[in-house]
Write a protein that holds these residues in place. Structure first.
Motif, PDB file in Angstrom:
ATOM      1  N   THR A 195     -21.035 -30.586 -56.173  1.00 56.21           N
ATOM      2  CA  THR A 195     -21.160 -31.865 -55.478  1.00 56.21           C
ATOM      3  C   THR A 195     -20.325 -32.894 -56.240  1.00 56.21           C
ATOM      4  O   THR A 195     -20.085 -32.749 -57.444  1.00 56.21           O
ATOM      5  CB  THR A 195     -22.623 -32.336 -55.409  1.00 56.21           C
ATOM      6  N   GLY A 196     -19.881 -33.921 -55.556  1.00 57.85           N
ATOM      7  CA  GLY A 196     -19.101 -34.960 -56.212  1.00 57.85           C
ATOM      8  C   GLY A 196     -17.837 -35.275 -55.452  1.00 57.85           C
ATOM      9  O   GLY A 196     -17.796 -35.190 -54.216  1.00 57.85           O
ATOM     10  N   THR A 197     -16.785 -35.633 -56.181  1.00 60.02           N
ATOM     11  CA  THR A 197     -15.537 -36.095 -55.585  1.00 60.02           C
ATOM     12  C   THR A 197     -14.455 -35.038 -55.736  1.00 60.02           C
ATOM     13  O   THR A 197     -14.249 -34.498 -56.820  1.00 60.02           O
ATOM     14  CB  THR A 197     -15.062 -37.394 -56.272  1.00 60.02           C
ATOM     15  N   ALA A 198     -13.753 -34.772 -54.639  1.00 56.53           N
ATOM     16  CA  ALA A 198     -12.641 -33.819 -54.670  1.00 56.53           C
ATOM     17  C   ALA A 198     -11.503 -34.374 -53.818  1.00 56.53           C
ATOM     18  O   ALA A 198     -11.714 -35.190 -52.927  1.00 56.53           O
ATOM     19  CB  ALA A 198     -13.083 -32.464 -54.140  1.00 56.53           C
ATOM     20  N   GLY A 199     -10.292 -33.919 -54.125  1.00 57.84           N
ATOM     21  CA  GLY A 199      -9.151 -34.266 -53.281  1.00 57.84           C
ATOM     22  C   GLY A 199      -8.612 -35.660 -53.467  1.00 57.84           C
ATOM     23  O   GLY A 199      -7.901 -36.166 -52.577  1.00 57.84           O
ATOM     24  N   GLU A 200      -8.909 -36.312 -54.589  1.00 57.86           N
ATOM     25  CA  GLU A 200      -8.344 -37.638 -54.807  1.00 57.86           C
ATOM     26  C   GLU A 200      -6.830 -37.545 -54.984  1.00 57.86           C
ATOM     27  O   GLU A 200      -6.327 -36.683 -55.705  1.00 57.86           O
ATOM     28  CB  GLU A 200      -8.972 -38.294 -56.039  1.00 57.86           C
ATOM     29  N   LYS A 201      -6.083 -38.437 -54.334  1.00 55.49           N
ATOM     30  CA  LYS A 201      -4.626 -38.452 -54.406  1.00 55.49           C
ATOM     31  C   LYS A 201      -4.162 -39.625 -55.273  1.00 55.49           C
ATOM     32  O   LYS A 201      -4.573 -40.756 -55.063  1.00 55.49           O
ATOM     33  CB  LYS A 201      -4.020 -38.585 -53.002  1.00 55.49           C
ATOM     34  N   ARG A 202      -3.340 -39.304 -56.243  1.00 58.05           N
ATOM     35  CA  ARG A 202      -2.737 -40.328 -57.098  1.00 58.05           C
ATOM     36  C   ARG A 202      -1.259 -39.984 -57.252  1.00 58.05           C
ATOM     37  O   ARG A 202      -0.823 -38.885 -56.922  1.00 58.05           O
ATOM     38  CB  ARG A 202      -3.399 -40.357 -58.483  1.00 58.05           C
ATOM     39  N   GLU A 203      -0.492 -40.902 -57.825  1.00 59.56           N
ATOM     40  CA  GLU A 203       0.903 -40.607 -58.116  1.00 59.56           C
ATOM     41  C   GLU A 203       1.019 -39.535 -59.201  1.00 59.56           C
ATOM     42  O   GLU A 203       2.027 -38.840 -59.296  1.00 59.56           O
ATOM     43  CB  GLU A 203       1.642 -41.880 -58.570  1.00 59.56           C
ATOM     44  N   PHE A 204      -0.010 -39.433 -60.023  1.00 58.34           N
ATOM     45  CA  PHE A 204      -0.074 -38.370 -61.024  1.00 58.34           C
ATOM     46  C   PHE A 204      -1.539 -38.072 -61.274  1.00 58.34           C
ATOM     47  O   PHE A 204      -2.394 -38.938 -61.140  1.00 58.34           O
ATOM     48  CB  PHE A 204       0.638 -38.800 -62.323  1.00 58.34           C
ATOM     49  N   MET A 205      -1.835 -36.818 -61.631  1.00 60.83           N
ATOM     50  CA  MET A 205      -3.209 -36.369 -61.863  1.00 60.83           C
ATOM     51  C   MET A 205      -4.069 -36.534 -60.605  1.00 60.83           C
ATOM     52  O   MET A 205      -5.215 -36.976 -60.659  1.00 60.83           O
ATOM     53  CB  MET A 205      -3.843 -37.091 -63.052  1.00 60.83           C
ATOM     54  N   GLY A 206      -3.470 -36.155 -59.475  1.00 62.78           N
ATOM     55  CA  GLY A 206      -4.214 -36.151 -58.227  1.00 62.78           C
ATOM     56  C   GLY A 206      -3.490 -35.303 -57.213  1.00 62.78           C
ATOM     57  O   GLY A 206      -2.423 -35.672 -56.740  1.00 62.78           O
ATOM     58  N   GLY A 207      -4.007 -34.117 -56.865  1.00 61.84           N
ATOM     59  CA  GLY A 207      -3.328 -33.213 -55.954  1.00 61.84           C
ATOM     60  C   GLY A 207      -2.821 -31.974 -56.674  1.00 61.84           C
ATOM     61  O   GLY A 207      -3.206 -31.681 -57.803  1.00 61.84           O
ATOM     62  N   ARG A 208      -1.940 -31.230 -56.001  1.00 60.16           N
ATOM     63  CA  ARG A 208      -1.426 -29.989 -56.553  1.00 60.16           C
ATOM     64  C   ARG A 208      -0.476 -30.268 -57.715  1.00 60.16           C
ATOM     65  O   ARG A 208       0.416 -31.100 -57.623  1.00 60.16           O
ATOM     66  CB  ARG A 208      -0.688 -29.193 -55.482  1.00 60.16           C
ATOM     67  N   MET A 209      -0.682 -29.533 -58.822  1.00 59.09           N
ATOM     68  CA  MET A 209       0.125 -29.674 -60.026  1.00 59.09           C
ATOM     69  C   MET A 209       0.786 -28.332 -60.343  1.00 59.09           C
ATOM     70  O   MET A 209       0.169 -27.277 -60.190  1.00 59.09           O
ATOM     71  CB  MET A 209      -0.740 -30.094 -61.214  1.00 59.09           C
ATOM     72  N   ALA A 210       2.053 -28.378 -60.762  1.00 54.74           N
ATOM     73  CA  ALA A 210       2.744 -27.186 -61.250  1.00 54.74           C
ATOM     74  C   ALA A 210       2.738 -27.217 -62.765  1.00 54.74           C
ATOM     75  O   ALA A 210       2.971 -28.263 -63.378  1.00 54.74           O
ATOM     76  CB  ALA A 210       4.177 -27.150 -60.724  1.00 54.74           C
ATOM     77  N   ALA A 211       2.468 -26.080 -63.388  1.00 52.66           N
ATOM     78  CA  ALA A 211       2.361 -26.002 -64.847  1.00 52.66           C
ATOM     79  C   ALA A 211       3.195 -24.836 -65.354  1.00 52.66           C
ATOM     80  O   ALA A 211       2.956 -23.688 -64.971  1.00 52.66           O
ATOM     81  CB  ALA A 211       0.906 -25.826 -65.276  1.00 52.66           C
ATOM     82  N   ALA A 212       4.181 -25.124 -66.187  1.00 51.88           N
ATOM     83  CA  ALA A 212       5.050 -24.090 -66.748  1.00 51.88           C
ATOM     84  C   ALA A 212       4.920 -24.064 -68.265  1.00 51.88           C
ATOM     85  O   ALA A 212       4.808 -25.109 -68.907  1.00 51.88           O
ATOM     86  CB  ALA A 212       6.504 -24.343 -66.349  1.00 51.88           C
ATOM     87  N   TYR A 213       4.953 -22.875 -68.816  1.00 60.19           N
ATOM     88  CA  TYR A 213       4.928 -22.654 -70.268  1.00 60.19           C
ATOM     89  C   TYR A 213       6.282 -22.076 -70.635  1.00 60.19           C
ATOM     90  O   TYR A 213       6.707 -21.071 -70.069  1.00 60.19           O
ATOM     91  CB  TYR A 213       3.788 -21.690 -70.596  1.00 60.19           C
ATOM     92  N   PHE A 214       6.987 -22.733 -71.568  1.00 61.06           N
ATOM     93  CA  PHE A 214       8.360 -22.331 -71.831  1.00 61.06           C
ATOM     94  C   PHE A 214       8.704 -22.438 -73.317  1.00 61.06           C
ATOM     95  O   PHE A 214       8.003 -23.103 -74.088  1.00 61.06           O
ATOM     96  CB  PHE A 214       9.339 -23.188 -71.002  1.00 61.06           C
ATOM     97  N   ASP A 215       9.795 -21.787 -73.670  1.00 63.36           N
ATOM     98  CA  ASP A 215      10.303 -21.793 -75.041  1.00 63.36           C
ATOM     99  C   ASP A 215      11.684 -22.442 -75.044  1.00 63.36           C
ATOM    100  O   ASP A 215      12.567 -22.011 -74.304  1.00 63.36           O
ATOM    101  CB  ASP A 215      10.385 -20.360 -75.571  1.00 63.36           C
ATOM    102  N   SER A 216      11.869 -23.471 -75.880  1.00 68.59           N
ATOM    103  CA  SER A 216      13.158 -24.175 -75.936  1.00 68.59           C
ATOM    104  C   SER A 216      13.368 -24.752 -77.333  1.00 68.59           C
ATOM    105  O   SER A 216      12.984 -25.890 -77.600  1.00 68.59           O
ATOM    106  CB  SER A 216      13.222 -25.293 -74.888  1.00 68.59           C
ATOM    107  N   PRO A 217      13.975 -23.995 -78.251  1.00 67.28           N
ATOM    108  CA  PRO A 217      14.246 -24.526 -79.593  1.00 67.28           C
ATOM    109  C   PRO A 217      15.111 -25.776 -79.560  1.00 67.28           C
ATOM    110  O   PRO A 217      14.980 -26.641 -80.431  1.00 67.28           O
ATOM    111  CB  PRO A 217      14.964 -23.366 -80.284  1.00 67.28           C
TER     112      PRO A 217
END
Length: 548
Positions: A195-217
């Motif tokens: 129960t609670g709040t879901a689906g809040e839309k913001r310019e950031f930290m709201g909605g679908r997020m892509a997350a990549a883990y990478f190596d770059s010396p």
């Protein structure tokens, strides 16, 4: 009746592993199942709160954990940029891990704790917790195996376990704990919902997020004196968060996907170039997606002999690093209660107290996280933000002023991390009067029952926390420390009770009592200036023997 173990745990993330280690320390047999092939391979949680580090100190692994993650001399700053190679907008300076033990005394006014927060990825935390769990030979961790069904009666829970090789086995336990994440199978089998709040839309930290883990010396060499733990980038093309994982070459980047967009490995290069301002070579290690904009709590956190903890019980937008740390507190709250129930000195009301204490905290913490997400997610960017002229400089100064305010609001949160209290719990000896305010950015130590026991540095350089026993602790302070010890043998039937005389004026002033009963999870159960039947009643109440 035959049991395969005392406690069965579903889910070997940080919460499940910590719970297994804690229960093992308390002498309980544990079977833990997880459908992964091993500990996490993609970074997720990366902020260990001061309270979590206090629990790791109880477990004896805080020094080991503090040695993991970023190198000791690596800054743990939070920094904000238009793009990493261009304009820095704001920065919150924080000590590196090598400085933390010394800084704990210097920062005592703001962070009255023996353990400052520590920045370290779940990648490194889980193996340390797995090792701690395996110290107990009666704790067994099974990967490539997951709970897929359960039945319970008044005396036990029987779970059906699906193995990766197709086998189905069963495991009977006295209690089952669902630590199996936001898509919790255990919660679904119980028929429980968030129960609670879901689906809040913001310019950031709201909605679908892509997350990549990478190596770059090469990125490390570009940053040079700009090094930080978190790098937030804000421009009109994209907002992103880059986190240093090992302080050398490995990072994560999170960006918010546009409406209808799907995460793609082909887009990572473009996202990185946008955030940095130049293209850098990199190797993609893993790529995933997640959804922000949640502030959810399960409608119930216990049903019969089955409990929910961690993300299975509450789901956060991860601003403030609150989800994982709230889960560790769930486990710390539950572990000693399970010990008392299994060993027979806890009453059934003790089981009810878990939800009574932890569900309000879950609601409190999800709301704090939601406020932090609003503070960064709704930031409006002036059109001239990246201009190299007076208008651009003015725009960056204005945005930077807000970000400096926001950084303290989200990351300097001793009140959130140390201020959890259980004043309305059926287990504590409630007092009249008003408690200190429950605010995010200021923690006010209190000796009131239900509150976290205040930390004090003692004359020998140790923490008062290091005097607490594994079970309940009776602190004798002030005049109580100077009086002869009482015979507590008659109370040991209600669980192990450690007697500690502490001659510290500071401790007596903070706790405002000569005698204090501290629970195994370091919360205060009772305080008073005389010993007698009152202590016995308080101990029995703390173990659920007195109805609320």
């Amino acid at each position: 009746m035959q049991y395969d173990c005392d406690v069965l745990i579903a889910g070997a993330g940080p919460v499940g592993l910590f719970l297994a280690a804690e229960l093992g320390m308390r002498g309980l047999s544990v079977q833990l199942f997880d459908d992964k092939s091993g500990t996490s391979s993609h970074p997720a949680a990366n902020a260990n709160s001061a309270r979590t580090m206090e629990h790791y100190r109880r477990l004896g692994i805080s020094a080991e954990v503090r040695s993991l993650g970023l190198p000791g001399d690596h800054p743990t700053d939070v920094a904000y940029f238009t793009r990493l190679s261009q304009h820095e907008l704001a920065r919150l300076h924080q000590p590196g891990s090598a400085d933390a033990p010394a800084k704990a005394r210097d920062m005592e006014f703001l962070w009255p704790t023996p353990e400052l927060p520590h920045r370290c990825s779940q990648l490194y935390i889980e193996p340390a917790l797995l090792k701690a769990a395996k110290r107990n030979p009666a704790a067994q961790v099974h990967y490539n195996a997951a709970v897929q069904g359960l039945e319970q009666d008044k005396e036990s829970v029987t779970a059906a376990i699906a193995h990766a090789d197709g086998r189905i086995s069963s495991c009977r336990a006295k209690y089952l704990i669902g630590c199996d994440g936001p898509r919790s199978t255990v919660r679904g089998l119980l028929g429980l919902h968030y129960t609670g709040t879901a689906g809040e839309k913001r310019e950031f930290m709201g909605g679908r997020m892509a997350a990549a883990y990478f190596d770059s010396p090469e990125l490390h060499s570009i940053l040079k004196d700009k090094r930080a733990w978190q790098y937030w980038t804000l421009n009109h093309q994209q907002r992103s968060l880059i986190i240093a994982v090992d302080g050398r070459s490995r990072y994560t980047i999170d960006i918010q996907l546009r409406e209808g967009a799907q995460p793609s490995s082909d887009d990572v290069e473009r996202h990185l170039a946008n955030a940095i301002g130049v293209s850098v070579p990199f190797d993609l290690i893993s790529n995933t997606s997640w959804t922000a904009g949640f502030a959810l709590v399960a409608e119930k956190m216990r049903q019969g002999r089955v409990f929910l903890a961690g993300d299975s019980a509450h789901l956060f937008t991860p601003t403030g690093g609150m989800g994982y740390n709230t889960g560790i507190e769930d486990a710390a709250n539950l572990a000693w209660k399970l010990e008392a129930l299994v060993k027979g000195h806890g009453h059934s009301e003790l089981a009810n107290s878990y939800e009574a204490e932890r569900k309000p905290v879950a609601g409190r913490n999800t709301e704090f996280a939601r406020q932090f997400a609003d503070s960064i997610g709704y930031v409006r960017l002036p059109g001239a933000l990246e201009n190299d002229d007076a208008a651009g400089r003015a725009a960056r100064q204005a945005v930077g002023a807000h970000l400096n305010f926001h950084a303290h609001k989200e990351f300097v949160i001793p009140g959130v991390q140390l201020g959890t209290r259980y004043e309305d719990s059926p287990l504590v000896s409630t007092e009249t009067g008003s408690p200190p305010p429950d605010t995010a950015n200021l923690y006010l130590p209190s000796g009131r029952p239900g509150h976290r026991a205040p930390h004090v540095w003692l004359d020998d350089g140790s923490s008062l926390y290091d005097r607490f026993g594994q079970g309940f602790t009776l602190l004798r302070l002030g005049a109580g420390a100077r009086r002869p010890a009482h015979d507590l043998a008659g109370l040991q039937a209600h669980g192990h009770l450690t007697d500690r005389a502490v001659e510290s004026d500071e401790a007596r002033d903070l706790y405002a009592a000569d005698y204090v009963l501290v629970r195994p999870d370091q919360h205060i159960a009772w305080r008073g200036n005389m010993l007698g039947e009152e202590l016995g009643r308080a101990l029995k109440k703390s173990l659920g023997h007195t109805q609320p």
